[in-house]
Design an enzyme around this catalytic site. Structure first.
Site, mmCIF file in Angstrom:
data_model
loop_
_atom_site.group_PDB
_atom_site.id
_atom_site.type_symbol
_atom_site.label_atom_id
_atom_site.label_comp_id
_atom_site.label_asym_id
_atom_site.label_seq_id
_atom_site.Cartn_x
_atom_site.Cartn_y
_atom_site.Cartn_z
ATOM 1 N N THR A 115 0.848 -1.187 0.000
ATOM 2 C CA THR A 115 0.000 0.000 0.000
ATOM 3 C C THR A 115 0.882 1.235 0.000
ATOM 4 O O THR A 115 1.919 1.261 0.661
ATOM 5 C CB THR A 115 -0.950 0.013 1.218
ATOM 6 O OG1 THR A 115 -1.767 1.189 1.181
ATOM 7 C CG2 THR A 115 -0.179 -0.012 2.527
ATOM 8 N N HIS A 143 2.827 -11.605 14.171
ATOM 9 C CA HIS A 143 3.890 -12.122 15.041
ATOM 10 C C HIS A 143 3.655 -13.573 15.442
ATOM 11 O O HIS A 143 4.535 -14.212 16.033
ATOM 12 C CB HIS A 143 3.988 -11.249 16.295
ATOM 13 C CG HIS A 143 5.333 -11.261 16.939
ATOM 14 N ND1 HIS A 143 6.414 -11.936 16.422
ATOM 15 C CD2 HIS A 143 5.780 -10.674 18.088
ATOM 16 C CE1 HIS A 143 7.461 -11.765 17.206
ATOM 17 N NE2 HIS A 143 7.105 -11.008 18.231
#
Length: 410
Positions: free
Chosen positions: A329, A381
């Site tokens: 993006t 994560h």
């Protein structure tokens, strides 16, 4: 016998849509394959075309109402409204209907040349499309043509009132003293965007790591080869193709960033379908550039241009929006200096590009003014460790600062 207008199959996992706009009213004549209404799903906007020629006999679902796949939207009767004998009269040939439409310049444009996005903009601003010069293929109107026309006639006395003005007048007539608020129902696309963003926050253990990239060498390469590139390939050489290629190099080295979590399993993907975020009037969409690793720089640039145009004109299909493995993006086009992009589930990583800003940096033992960009990698994560995330972003930085690495795969 009347022909039913039904909700078509909307695509994988999409079972409901909203009637966004009827292009025709009861009694209007339609030709075969002529667009008669627009449906909005949580992913795309699509037109429903007439399967038979005739007259809109009945509209059973109003604008703004929700419908399921296969639901009845209306009926098309045989013949035109003013034909003697009503429904039992001989059916008017499709060719005659098409000729009648082509005799009227406005109808001809609306039936053949206006995309849903352009048509909506024309209708909302009460414009006459025949008064606007089209610059698209075969003289078709683009959204940019309409916006430019609106901007150019902003000071004209005859300009149609903007929607905000209309709403203010209506509120005054209703007896409201100070209409400073407006309640508008969220579109399906906006609702879906909200759901997916919240889903990403609730599901992924999301973190963001940052780095800064010296854009000097990439800008030099673009300046040196821009003209030759455009002459040979018919498209401009932009920054996005460099970042797509750099990300693919990094994804191959850090496969977890190109993976997804499925229950208690990790799916590692050995293909690279890169999503490129595009801002539209309806919201942010992420069309997917398939097999980006097998594309040349020119093919990447052409693919992104086509997807971006289709997104802004509301012409993306379901296949364009599903199956991406990683997303890029670029908030820099809006002036963003730094941000923390949100992962596009079920992907595990997204790269955020930002504004190129000239600032003093240490180069060896001296300070120089360089064109610098902050880059951000948001990652899940759960399967990507901090070490891997940092290594990924450093690899992207190395490829952009020294573009020859991309070609030589070093």
């Amino acid at each position: 016998m009347a022909t039913e207008i039904k909700v078509p199959t909307l695509g994988e996992s999409v079972t409901e849509a909203t009637v966004a706009k009827w292009f025709k009213s009861e009694g209007d004549v339609v030709a075969v394959d002529e667009p008669i209404l627009e449906l909005e799903t949580d992913k795309v906007t699509l037109e429903v075309n007439a399967t038979a020629a005739g007259t809109i006999r009945e509209i059973t679902v109003k604008e703004g109402e929700n419908v399921g796949v296969g639901a009845l939207l209306g009926l098309i009767g045989r013949g035109s409204r003013d034909q003697a004998g009503g429904e039992n009269a001989p059916q008017r040939p499709a060719e005659a209907i098409e000729k009648a439409a082509s005799d009227d310049p406005v109808e001809a444009i609306e039936n053949g040349k206006l995309s849903p996005a352009v048509r909506r903009l024309v209708d909302e601003n009460n414009l006459d499309p025949t008064q606007i010069t089209g610059t698209g293929k075969d003289g078709r109107l683009t959204k940019g043509d309409v916006l430019l026309f609106i901007k150019g006639s902003a000071s004209a006395p005859s300009q149609a009132p903007q929607p905000t003005t209309i709403r203010t007048v209506a509120a005054s007539e209703a007896g409201l003293k100070d209409p400073r608020e407006e309640r508008v129902k969220m579109t399906r696309l906006r609702q879906r965007i909200a759901e997916r963003l919240k889903e990403a926050q609730n599901t992924a253990a999301m973190l963001t790591t940052f780095n800064e990239i010296d854009m000097t060498n990439v800008m030099s390469v673009r300046k040196k080869f821009q003209d030759d590139f455009e002459k040979r390939h018919g498209c401009r050489l932009g920054f996005m193709s460099f970042f797509v290629k750099a990300c693919i190099v990094a994804l191959k080295e850090i496969p977890a960033v190109n993976a997804e979590v499925d229950g208690d399993e990790i799916i590692y993907k050995n293909y690279y379908d890169i999503g490129v975020a595009v801002g539209t009037d309806q919201g942010l969409v992420v069309p997917v550039l398939r097999d980006a690793d097998e594309r040349s720089f020119a093919d990447v640039e052409k693919g992104i241009t086509v997807l971006g145009s289709r997104a802004r004109e509301g012409r993306l299909g379901m296949d364009d929006l599903t199956g991406g493995t990683f997303t890029i993006t670029n908030g820099g086009v809006y002036g963003s200096l730094m941000s923390t992009p949100i992962i596009n589930p079920p992907q595990t990583g997204i790269l955020g590009m930002h504004k190129i800003d000239r600032r003093p940096v240490a180069v060896g033992d001296s300070v120089e003014v360089r064109p610098m960009m902050y880059a951000a990698l948001s990652y899940d994560h759960r399967i990507i460790d901090g070490r891997e995330a940092v290594m990924f972003l450093v690899r992207v930085k190395e490829c952009i600062e020294d573009p020859e690495r991309i070609l030589l795969a070093v």
